[in-house]
Design an enzyme around this catalytic site. Structure first.
Site, PDB file in Angstrom:
ATOM      1  N   ARG A  53       0.866  -1.187   0.000  1.00 45.32           N
ATOM      2  CA  ARG A  53       0.000   0.000   0.000  1.00 45.32           C
ATOM      3  C   ARG A  53       0.900   1.233   0.000  1.00 45.32           C
ATOM      4  O   ARG A  53       2.116   1.131   0.111  1.00 45.32           O
ATOM      5  CB  ARG A  53      -0.935   0.000   1.216  1.00 45.32           C
ATOM      6  CG  ARG A  53      -0.212  -0.396   2.493  1.00 45.32           C
ATOM      7  CD  ARG A  53      -0.777   0.237   3.703  1.00 45.32           C
ATOM      8  NE  ARG A  53      -0.658   1.677   3.666  1.00 45.32           N
ATOM      9  CZ  ARG A  53       0.486   2.332   3.912  1.00 45.32           C
ATOM     10  NH1 ARG A  53       1.605   1.699   4.205  1.00 45.32           N
ATOM     11  NH2 ARG A  53       0.525   3.651   3.844  1.00 45.32           N
ATOM     12  N   GLY A  54       0.252   2.405  -0.103  1.00 48.20           N
ATOM     13  CA  GLY A  54       1.014   3.642  -0.236  1.00 48.20           C
ATOM     14  C   GLY A  54       1.213   3.911  -1.721  1.00 48.20           C
ATOM     15  O   GLY A  54       1.560   2.998  -2.485  1.00 48.20           O
ATOM     16  N   GLN A 201      -3.107   2.896   9.675  1.00 52.93           N
ATOM     17  CA  GLN A 201      -1.756   2.930   9.109  1.00 52.93           C
ATOM     18  C   GLN A 201      -0.768   3.651  10.028  1.00 52.93           C
ATOM     19  O   GLN A 201       0.444   3.522   9.867  1.00 52.93           O
ATOM     20  CB  GLN A 201      -1.762   3.614   7.737  1.00 52.93           C
ATOM     21  CG  GLN A 201      -2.401   2.802   6.632  1.00 52.93           C
ATOM     22  CD  GLN A 201      -3.856   3.144   6.443  1.00 52.93           C
ATOM     23  OE1 GLN A 201      -4.552   3.516   7.376  1.00 52.93           O
ATOM     24  NE2 GLN A 201      -4.359   3.016   5.231  1.00 52.93           N
ATOM     25  N   ASP A 241      -1.535  10.869  -2.358  1.00 50.16           N
ATOM     26  CA  ASP A 241      -1.842   9.874  -3.392  1.00 50.16           C
ATOM     27  C   ASP A 241      -1.973  10.514  -4.752  1.00 50.16           C
ATOM     28  O   ASP A 241      -1.825   9.858  -5.790  1.00 50.16           O
ATOM     29  CB  ASP A 241      -3.110   9.114  -3.027  1.00 50.16           C
ATOM     30  CG  ASP A 241      -2.818   8.185  -1.863  1.00 50.16           C
ATOM     31  OD1 ASP A 241      -2.787   8.687  -0.721  1.00 50.16           O
ATOM     32  OD2 ASP A 241      -2.548   6.999  -2.110  1.00 50.16           O
ATOM     33  N   ASN A 251      -5.119  12.769  -0.152  1.00 49.47           N
ATOM     34  CA  ASN A 251      -4.368  11.869   0.734  1.00 49.47           C
ATOM     35  C   ASN A 251      -5.368  11.137   1.628  1.00 49.47           C
ATOM     36  O   ASN A 251      -6.588  11.346   1.532  1.00 49.47           O
ATOM     37  CB  ASN A 251      -3.340  12.661   1.555  1.00 49.47           C
ATOM     38  CG  ASN A 251      -2.363  11.753   2.284  1.00 49.47           C
ATOM     39  OD1 ASN A 251      -1.814  10.823   1.698  1.00 49.47           O
ATOM     40  ND2 ASN A 251      -2.148  11.991   3.567  1.00 49.47           N
TER      41      ASN A 251
HETATM   42  O1  MRU Z   1      -4.712   3.466   1.683  1.00 49.38           O
HETATM   43  P1  MRU Z   1      -3.224   3.606   1.747  1.00 49.38           P
HETATM   44  O2  MRU Z   1      -2.631   3.074   3.001  1.00 49.38           O
HETATM   45  O3  MRU Z   1      -2.549   3.074   0.501  1.00 49.38           O
HETATM   46  O4  MRU Z   1      -3.003   5.175   1.758  1.00 49.38           O
HETATM   47  C1  MRU Z   1      -1.708   5.687   1.867  1.00 49.38           C
HETATM   48  C2  MRU Z   1      -1.667   7.152   1.963  1.00 49.38           C
HETATM   49  O5  MRU Z   1      -2.671   7.833   1.961  1.00 49.38           O
HETATM   50  C3  MRU Z   1      -0.319   7.784   1.978  1.00 49.38           C
HETATM   51  O6  MRU Z   1      -0.311   8.946   2.745  1.00 49.38           O
HETATM   52  C4  MRU Z   1       0.066   8.136   0.545  1.00 49.38           C
HETATM   53  O7  MRU Z   1      -0.100   7.044  -0.302  1.00 49.38           O
HETATM   54  C5  MRU Z   1       1.454   8.601   0.444  1.00 49.38           C
HETATM   55  S1  MRU Z   1       2.600   7.291   0.706  1.00 49.38           S
HETATM   56  C6  MRU Z   1       4.156   7.904   0.504  1.00 49.38           C
END
Ligand code: MRU
Length: 368
Positions: A53-54, A201, A241, A251
């Site tokens: 994820r991320g 997270q 994101d 985000n």
């Molecule tokens: O749903 P996720 O855990 O994939 O969301 C992640 C985020 O919102 C992060 O802040 C974003 O992807 C930046 S990661 C460097």
């Protein structure tokens, strides 16, 4: 970054053609487990279930998903299928579409016989570049923390939301890269870690910070405004994101509320993003950025260790309770102090961000 004595990336390979190794993030922080992914379907499943994820890591994983698909069948049809399958996994992080487009462009002019090795090379290049971009973000970001430390002469208090650390990327992280690098330079830093319901997270962030020896405190999502009101936050740094060319930031859900609180309390709010996270096409962030709606069980069920140290899932609301689970929100550019990229810190404004626009795309309509 290190886990114990060993340096890990969030995703790595040992030989061309696969498998692709990942840290299973659904098992953290309670257990550190790795998995080997050997097919397009395994990668798609890992993205949807958030084993990986991320935004940056989603993009890199998709690139390797295409490479794994090409190792089995490098036809045009297989390439198109892999791109469609992976493109449908998670909609908000633009890094996914960016990585898929880059893979398709790299493979388009090749014969099927040439594609498997070229796909592997390209996916590995995207992964290595991600680590380098995020290291550079940290180098530029250290100045922000240095300045705060010089101004106050005490540890710098950073608040972050979600996990934008090395687990969310290939290495270093985006929002956490300056934190790690400041800590390594001897600048005292303390991080307020938002829990980030419903997927929590923040626990990944706390795990990363603990592993690197950075002082931190886990707080419930609702605590940020109070902390800012009482002068306990010097700056907010989050990842993203998708950032529009106008500086609007999509985000993790809840980021917008933190930006509002930061604005109201005069606390600088930064988004740390590698340039593949910038979407140059979208005009209106609110109508143009697809916001992923995830399953109700993520809100209704919490997971944790029971008294015997076993991971248990506990329902906190009956199945009859209506649940909404938007996974991201949009923070308007007017609330963003700056966008921290691998090329430095930029105001969240179109005129400033256009300096980052890729040279090979200068002919795009909105620039002419
Ligand atoms: O749903 P996720 O855990 O994939 O969301 C992640 C985020 O919102 C992060 O802040 C974003 O992807 C930046 S990661 C460097």
């Amino acid at each position: 970054m290190k886990v114990g004595d060993r340096h890990y990336r969030s995703l790595w390979t040992e030989q061309p053609g696969g498998p692709v190794h990942i840290i299973d993030q659904t098992r953290l922080p309670h257990a550190f487990e790795t998995r080997a992914l050997d097919s397009l379907e395994a990668v798609a499943e890992a993205i949807v279930s958030m084993r990986v994820r991320g935004a940056p890591l989603i993009g890199v994983s998709a690139a390797f998903g295409i490479a794994l698909a090409m190792a089995r069948d490098a036809s045009d049809e297989a390439l198109a299928h892999a791109a469609t399958r992976l493109g449908a996994t998670r909609p908000t992080a633009v890094n996914l579409a960016w990585a898929i487009a880059r893979m398709r462009t790299a493979l388009a002019g090749l014969t099927p016989a040439e594609r498997a090795s070229a796909a592997w090379f390209q996916a590995q290049a995207i992964a290595d570049e991600d680590a380098a971009l995020n290291e550079a973000i940290g180098r530029h970001g250290v100045a922000l923390l240095e300045r705060e430390h010089a101004a106050h002469g005490r540890p710098v208090n950073v608040l972050t939301h979600c996990n934008a650390g090395w687990l969310a990327c290939v290495d270093w992280g985006t929002a956490l890269s300056p934190v790690f690098q400041a800590h390594d330079k001897g600048i005292p830093v303390h991080v307020w870690v938002d829990e980030t319901r419903p997927r929590s997270q923040g626990l990944l962030t706390a795990w990363e910070l603990a592993g690197h020896g950075v002082p931190h405190t886990l707080v419930a999502d609702n605590a940020g405004g109070h902390l800012m009101q009482h002068g306990k936050v010097d700056l907010v740094i989050v990842g993203a994101d998708r950032v529009t060319r106008k500086g609007d930031v999509a985000n993790k859900i809840g980021t917008y509320l933190k930006a509002l609180a930061a604005h109201a309390n005069g606390v600088p709010f930064y988004a740390a993003v590698p340039t593949p996270t910038i979407d140059w096409e979208i005009d209106d962030a609110l109508s143009g950025i697809p916001i992923e709606e995830r399953g109700a069980e993520e809100v209704r069920v919490v997971r944790g260790l029971d008294g015997a140290g076993r991971v248990q899932a506990v329902e906190i609301a009956p199945a009859t309770t209506a649940v909404a689970n938007p996974a991201f929100d949009v923070t308007p550019a007017s609330l963003v102090t700056g966008i921290l990229t691998e090329k430095g810190l930029f105001p969240a404004k179109e005129t400033a961000l256009l300096a980052l626009y890729p040279r090979d795309r200068q002919s795009k309509a909105f620039l002419t």
